[in-house]
Design an enzyme around this catalytic site. Structure first.
Site, PDB file in Angstrom:
ATOM      1  N   GLU A 121       0.779  -1.239   0.000  1.00  0.00           N
ATOM      2  CA  GLU A 121       0.000   0.000   0.000  1.00  0.00           C
ATOM      3  C   GLU A 121       0.815   1.297   0.000  1.00  0.00           C
ATOM      4  O   GLU A 121       0.797   2.054   0.977  1.00  0.00           O
ATOM      5  CB  GLU A 121      -0.946   0.012   1.212  1.00  0.00           C
ATOM      6  CG  GLU A 121      -1.931  -1.139   1.188  1.00  0.00           C
ATOM      7  CD  GLU A 121      -3.026  -1.014   2.232  1.00  0.00           C
ATOM      8  OE1 GLU A 121      -2.894  -0.201   3.161  1.00  0.00           O
ATOM      9  OE2 GLU A 121      -4.027  -1.722   2.112  1.00  0.00           O
ATOM     10  N   GLU A 160      -5.358  -8.678   0.973  1.00  0.00           N
ATOM     11  CA  GLU A 160      -6.000  -8.320   2.253  1.00  0.00           C
ATOM     12  C   GLU A 160      -7.497  -8.120   2.043  1.00  0.00           C
ATOM     13  O   GLU A 160      -7.911  -7.502   1.057  1.00  0.00           O
ATOM     14  CB  GLU A 160      -5.447  -7.001   2.820  1.00  0.00           C
ATOM     15  CG  GLU A 160      -4.086  -7.097   3.447  1.00  0.00           C
ATOM     16  CD  GLU A 160      -3.596  -5.756   4.002  1.00  0.00           C
ATOM     17  OE1 GLU A 160      -4.418  -4.894   4.341  1.00  0.00           O
ATOM     18  OE2 GLU A 160      -2.368  -5.594   4.077  1.00  0.00           O
TER      19      GLU A 160
HETATM   20  C1  FCB Z   1      -4.387  -1.974   5.453  1.00  0.00           C
HETATM   21  C2  FCB Z   1      -2.990  -2.279   5.924  1.00  0.00           C
HETATM   22  C3  FCB Z   1      -2.925  -3.272   7.053  1.00  0.00           C
HETATM   23  C4  FCB Z   1      -4.056  -3.077   8.035  1.00  0.00           C
HETATM   24  C5  FCB Z   1      -5.373  -3.040   7.314  1.00  0.00           C
HETATM   25  C6  FCB Z   1      -6.572  -2.912   8.224  1.00  0.00           C
HETATM   26  O1  FCB Z   1      -4.430  -0.678   4.974  1.00  0.00           O
HETATM   27  O2  FCB Z   1      -2.229  -2.783   4.874  1.00  0.00           O
HETATM   28  O3  FCB Z   1      -1.674  -3.160   7.661  1.00  0.00           O
HETATM   29  O4  FCB Z   1      -3.825  -1.969   8.800  1.00  0.00           O
HETATM   30  O5  FCB Z   1      -5.387  -1.986   6.408  1.00  0.00           O
END
Ligand code: FCB
Length: 466
Positions: free
Chosen positions: A165, A366
């Site tokens: 990210e 994620e």
């Molecule tokens: C993302 C991040 C991770 C975590 C999630 C909830 O932005 O990559 O580290 O904080 O959100």
């Protein structure tokens, strides 16, 4: 309604070094910008810090045991750069490196494939003092660090992600100052840093390709600014696509905070197409970074999969004159504890639109939610919201697979509750509950649900219809 996923589908869960390891000052680890952030009053919710976190550094064996019990096939972890190189460059800290050795071995013994992210935000403090990502040398620092990791771990690790990210660590970290290093830089500096971050990505891909001992599978894990159409019609699909890939539309619809680099194409286009998107170049002129010959080729070193971190997205339709517009959330619409809207369609469509554009195998790196979990009187942690959330999102994902997306894996964020950056321990994202005062772990109901889901490779009756 059932879901079908390919054979060998990678059911995983993720976490990141700073969020779980703790041991911030142990065994020769150097400080990171997040350690520095935690020391500053008022930066992190109630002054929480990552100093101990989930104490995973010492409890990794127990944690891997629990991962095995849940049955995840892969675990996405990140390496702490300053644990391995205390000042970010030069001297290697053997004790730090040895921790990752042990962790990887433990995972492999448990039959869990380690997927390693090289950088998930804990940037070495000493390099920050040398200008951090503003310094063009950051690409070389990152390449050298990658070399150390690859040399040590690539005999056992085959799946790699370069960056997590950049929209966050550049946008929230350097432009908005909410995340570490907590700076509020102008557009010119932000874009310069982002160019260096992309160069660092390219250099890391090169190092992995040339030095990995086992043939590497390489990707990255961006924020996905996701949108989905209000109906299936092509007009609305087109509007949703614009809300993901047209720079101005993204800016207008998707970005309440107006973070310059909060979009998909400023990062994804250089990485896949080897050029910055024209509309962004126009919008950002004259603050554009100096681009040297060869830069774009380096940034677009071929990768093997496109990761996607997706939590929610906007519902979009073509309004008057076909102009894309976002539909407001209904009053009382479902939200997570973090107040992030529950929008399952964002996952399937987000992945589908990215696949259409970049034509790379996809991995959901994620997805998940924070919810108000606590230990009930019966000693268990009941989290029906998480089960329902995951189920809905996975149904949407399954639809994208039926429609032809080449989807390789899905990683739940997160394997366990952890340090949620500026929100400290307030947000609980885990499948495993962590009672921080005692460091006791408890599998939440959702972990048991995920266990069943993995066993059946995604084929599971809807809740309440068992
Ligand atoms: C993302 C991040 C991770 C975590 C999630 C909830 O932005 O990559 O580290 O904080 O959100």
């Amino acid at each position: 309604m059932t879901m079908s996923f390919r054979k060998n589908f990678v059911w995983g869960a993720a976490a990141a070094s700073f969020q779980i390891e703790g041991a911030a000052r142990e065994d020769g680890k150097g400080p990171s910008v997040w350690d520095m952030m935690c020391e500053q009053p008022g930066r992190v919710f109630q002054g929480h810090s990552g100093a101990i976190a989930c104490d995973h550094y010492h409890r990794y064996k127990e944690d891997v045991e629990l991962m095995k019990e849940i049955g995840i096939k892969a675990y996405r972890l990140s390496v702490s750069w300053p644990r391995v190189l205390p000042t970010g460059e030069g001297r290697v800290n053997e004790a730090g490196l040895a921790f990752y050795d042990r962790l990887i071995d433990e995972l492999l013994q448990a039959g869990i494939d380690p997927w390693v992210t090289l950088f998930h935000w804990d940037f070495p403090y000493e390099l920050y003092c040398k200008g951090g990502w503003l310094n063009r040398d950051s690409a070389s620092w990152f390449a050298d660090y990658t070399e150390v990791i690859v040399d040590r771990l690539s005999d056992r690790v085959s799946h790699w992600m370069t960056l997590n990210e950049p929209q966050c660590f550049v946008g929230l970290g350097m432009e908005f100052g909410i995340h570490a290093p907590g700076d509020k830089l102008g557009l010119r500096e932000v874009l310069r840093a982002s160019h260096h971050v992309l160069l660092a990505h390219g250099r890391a891909v090169q190092v992995l390709r040339s030095s990995a001992k086992v043939v590497p599978t390489i990707g990255w894990a961006p924020v996905v600014v996701a949108a989905y159409p209000s109906t299936e019609s092509e007009t609305h699909r087109e509007a949703a696509r614009a809300a993901m890939f047209d720079f101005q539309t993204v800016w207008e619809l998707n970005n309440d905070r107006k973070i310059a680099v909060w979009n998909n194409t400023w990062w994804g286009d250089p990485i896949i197409f080897g050029k910055y998107p024209e509309d962004a170049l126009e919008a950002f002129a004259p603050a554009l970074p100096p681009i040297q010959e060869g830069d774009m080729k380096l940034i677009s070193e071929p990768i093997d999969f496109f990761g996607a971190n997706i939590y929610s997205g906007l519902q979009v339709r073509a309004g008057e004159n076909g102009k894309p517009e976002a539909l407001p959330l209904a009053q009382g619409a479902a939200m997570t504890a973090f107040r992030w809207p529950v929008t399952p369609e964002a996952l399937g469509w987000g992945v589908k639109f990215l696949y259409e554009r970049y034509k790379k195998p996809m991995v959901v790196t994620e997805n998940g939610l924070s919810s108000h979990d606590w230990i009930s009187l019966d000693g268990e942690v009941h989290d029906p919201q998480r089960i329902d959330f995951l189920h809905r999102y996975l149904l949407s994902l399954a639809k994208s697979v039926e429609e032809g997306v080449d989807l390789r894996g899905y990683f739940q964020w997160s394997i366990m509750d952890n340090f949620e950056w500026a929100e400290g321990y307030k947000e609980r994202f885990g499948l495993i509950y962590v009672d921080y005062p005692t460091q006791k772990r408890i599998l939440k109901d959702s972990a048991k649900w995920y266990q069943q889901l993995i066993k059946n490779n995604g084929v599971l009756p809807l809740l309440g219809q068992e």
